[in-house]
Design an enzyme around this catalytic site. Structure first.
Site, PDB file in Angstrom:
ATOM      1  N   ARG A 176     -13.363 -24.857 -16.165  1.00 63.36           N
ATOM      2  CA  ARG A 176     -14.193 -26.061 -16.017  1.00 63.36           C
ATOM      3  C   ARG A 176     -13.340 -27.313 -16.092  1.00 63.36           C
ATOM      4  O   ARG A 176     -13.596 -28.301 -15.389  1.00 63.36           O
ATOM      5  CB  ARG A 176     -15.289 -26.074 -17.086  1.00 63.36           C
ATOM      6  CG  ARG A 176     -16.398 -25.064 -16.802  1.00 63.36           C
ATOM      7  CD  ARG A 176     -17.623 -25.298 -17.673  1.00 63.36           C
ATOM      8  NE  ARG A 176     -18.632 -24.271 -17.400  1.00 63.36           N
ATOM      9  CZ  ARG A 176     -18.973 -23.307 -18.240  1.00 63.36           C
ATOM     10  NH1 ARG A 176     -18.398 -23.229 -19.427  1.00 63.36           N
ATOM     11  NH2 ARG A 176     -19.887 -22.411 -17.915  1.00 63.36           N
ATOM     12  N   ARG A 222     -11.433 -26.369  -4.334  1.00 65.29           N
ATOM     13  CA  ARG A 222     -12.549 -26.345  -5.289  1.00 65.29           C
ATOM     14  C   ARG A 222     -13.464 -25.156  -5.047  1.00 65.29           C
ATOM     15  O   ARG A 222     -13.858 -24.454  -5.994  1.00 65.29           O
ATOM     16  CB  ARG A 222     -13.336 -27.658  -5.181  1.00 65.29           C
ATOM     17  CG  ARG A 222     -14.719 -27.664  -5.856  1.00 65.29           C
ATOM     18  CD  ARG A 222     -14.610 -27.396  -7.338  1.00 65.29           C
ATOM     19  NE  ARG A 222     -15.910 -27.459  -7.988  1.00 65.29           N
ATOM     20  CZ  ARG A 222     -16.775 -26.468  -8.046  1.00 65.29           C
ATOM     21  NH1 ARG A 222     -16.508 -25.306  -7.439  1.00 65.29           N
ATOM     22  NH2 ARG A 222     -17.921 -26.606  -8.705  1.00 65.29           N
ATOM     23  N   LYS A 236     -15.902 -14.314 -15.356  1.00 64.61           N
ATOM     24  CA  LYS A 236     -17.215 -13.804 -15.750  1.00 64.61           C
ATOM     25  C   LYS A 236     -17.211 -12.278 -15.768  1.00 64.61           C
ATOM     26  O   LYS A 236     -17.828 -11.657 -16.643  1.00 64.61           O
ATOM     27  CB  LYS A 236     -18.286 -14.335 -14.792  1.00 64.61           C
ATOM     28  CG  LYS A 236     -18.514 -15.839 -14.911  1.00 64.61           C
ATOM     29  CD  LYS A 236     -19.535 -16.342 -13.893  1.00 64.61           C
ATOM     30  CE  LYS A 236     -19.775 -17.838 -14.051  1.00 64.61           C
ATOM     31  NZ  LYS A 236     -20.731 -18.361 -13.052  1.00 64.61           N
ATOM     32  N   ASN A 254     -25.649 -20.582 -13.779  1.00 59.12           N
ATOM     33  CA  ASN A 254     -25.957 -21.302 -15.013  1.00 59.12           C
ATOM     34  C   ASN A 254     -26.587 -22.632 -14.608  1.00 59.12           C
ATOM     35  O   ASN A 254     -25.889 -23.610 -14.321  1.00 59.12           O
ATOM     36  CB  ASN A 254     -24.696 -21.522 -15.847  1.00 59.12           C
ATOM     37  CG  ASN A 254     -25.000 -22.083 -17.224  1.00 59.12           C
ATOM     38  OD1 ASN A 254     -25.920 -22.871 -17.396  1.00 59.12           O
ATOM     39  ND2 ASN A 254     -24.214 -21.695 -18.220  1.00 59.12           N
ATOM     40  N   GLU A 302     -25.030 -26.579 -13.860  1.00 56.41           N
ATOM     41  CA  GLU A 302     -25.125 -27.199 -12.548  1.00 56.41           C
ATOM     42  C   GLU A 302     -25.822 -28.554 -12.634  1.00 56.41           C
ATOM     43  O   GLU A 302     -25.406 -29.522 -11.981  1.00 56.41           O
ATOM     44  CB  GLU A 302     -25.869 -26.278 -11.588  1.00 56.41           C
ATOM     45  CG  GLU A 302     -25.104 -25.009 -11.245  1.00 56.41           C
ATOM     46  CD  GLU A 302     -25.885 -24.070 -10.350  1.00 56.41           C
ATOM     47  OE1 GLU A 302     -26.963 -24.482  -9.852  1.00 56.41           O
ATOM     48  OE2 GLU A 302     -25.431 -22.935 -10.134  1.00 56.41           O
ATOM     49  N   THR A 335     -19.432 -22.058  -3.233  1.00 54.40           N
ATOM     50  CA  THR A 335     -18.668 -21.467  -4.341  1.00 54.40           C
ATOM     51  C   THR A 335     -19.312 -20.168  -4.790  1.00 54.40           C
ATOM     52  O   THR A 335     -18.627 -19.159  -5.036  1.00 54.40           O
ATOM     53  CB  THR A 335     -18.592 -22.446  -5.526  1.00 54.40           C
ATOM     54  OG1 THR A 335     -17.982 -23.670  -5.097  1.00 54.40           O
ATOM     55  CG2 THR A 335     -17.771 -21.862  -6.666  1.00 54.40           C
ATOM     56  N   GLU A 379     -17.923 -16.361  -4.916  1.00 54.51           N
ATOM     57  CA  GLU A 379     -18.017 -15.530  -6.121  1.00 54.51           C
ATOM     58  C   GLU A 379     -18.663 -14.182  -5.807  1.00 54.51           C
ATOM     59  O   GLU A 379     -18.177 -13.126  -6.254  1.00 54.51           O
ATOM     60  CB  GLU A 379     -18.822 -16.261  -7.193  1.00 54.51           C
ATOM     61  CG  GLU A 379     -18.133 -17.482  -7.771  1.00 54.51           C
ATOM     62  CD  GLU A 379     -18.952 -18.143  -8.870  1.00 54.51           C
ATOM     63  OE1 GLU A 379     -19.466 -17.419  -9.746  1.00 54.51           O
ATOM     64  OE2 GLU A 379     -19.083 -19.375  -8.857  1.00 54.51           O
TER      65      GLU A 379
END
Length: 280
Positions: free
Chosen positions: A18, A154, A165, A193, A197, A267, A271
């Site tokens: 983060r 990013r 995770k 989450n 966000e 993103t 993932e």
């Protein structure tokens, strides 16, 4: 000073990731501000508008991006597991390879830069620039490339987020089960989450307002302090500052929508694709 997460030899934890993603927010916002100072210059995105002596038939931005990435490839930029080119058939590095500890599984196989390019050219650029043509083609394309590379980095950082995770002991077994089942919907629920966000979007709006301020009209008192516009700095600490009071060099609502509608979903796409191949 931030740590180099690429040499840890293990998946960084979410807190470290983060920190990196927050710094990339700054990079992206400033890059958008820099691009917004030039007009749209739509001709640089149209194939065939420029006549290249080497016979290239694409757009000026595509040609410029290709040439930049050829140079960057020679100095090992795309050997790094967090960098992804927009261009195919790049030259080999002229320097010895850098050895990164293996953290990601097959890190280069997932590349969604085509989607990022289309979103940027068709949605972002028209939103942050004014209509017209100021002939600043080289400057505009240079800023475009900076924006594209920052957005790509990013979004593809989603692979590191997914790996972190996946390695979390609290959810590892659940991820393994869902991956084996190829359950995309449940994987999406597990990695999302919503609170994080929401906080991200509020932070982005505040940053875009503050970073985008035009202080050219601000006056200084006898001590050199800003006495016109300082109240704006205070009010924009909240993402609810009124539009009437805020004058920004970049459309801060567009920055928020860019993340909400594209950066975050893309993103997550990275993932999900990474996780579905994690056990291959």
């Amino acid at each position: 000073m931030s740590r180099n997460l690429l040499i840890l030899g293990a998946a960084p934890d979410l807190g470290e990731l983060r920190d990196t993603l927050v710094r990339l927010e700054d990079t992206i916002i400033f890059a958008l501000i820099e691009r917004s100072q030039f007009k749209h210059n739509s001709d640089i995105y149209k194939a065939g508008k420029m006549h290249f002596k080497d016979g290239y038939r694409g757009s000026f931005v595509s040609w410029f991006l290709k040439e930049v990435e050829h140079v960057h490839a020679k100095v090992r930029r795309y050997n790094s597991p967090d960098e992804y080119p927009f261009t195919d058939n790049l030259p080999e590095p002229v320097l010895p390879p850098l050895e990164y500890p293996p953290v990601l599984v097959d890190p280069q196989s997932i590349n969604i830069n085509d989607e990022i390019f289309n979103v940027y050219v068709n949605t972002v650029v028209p939103g942050i620039t004014s209509d017209g043509d100021d002939k600043n083609y080289g400057s505009s394309a240079t800023r475009d490339i900076e924006c594209l590379q920052a957005l790509s980095r990013r979004i593809h950082y989603g692979k590191f987020v997914a790996e972190s995770k996946f390695q979390d002991p609290k959810t590892h077994d659940e991820y393994v089960r869902l991956i084996k089942e190829k359950n995309r919907d449940r994987l999406m629920e597990l990695l999302t989450n919503t609170r994080v966000e929401e906080l991200l979007l509020k932070r982005l709006k505040a940053k875009a307002i503050i970073y985008g301020q035009d202080l050219s009209a601000a006056s200084l008192d006898a001590n050199g302090n800003v006495n016109n516009g300082c109240s704006l700095l205070a009010t924009t600490a909240s993402a609810d500052a009124s539009d009437e009071r805020v004058k920004s060099r970049v459309n801060y609502d567009l920055v928020v929508s860019l993340y909400r509608d594209y950066v975050i979903p893309l993103t997550k796409e990275v993932e999900i694709e990474y996780l579905l191949h994690r056990l291959d």
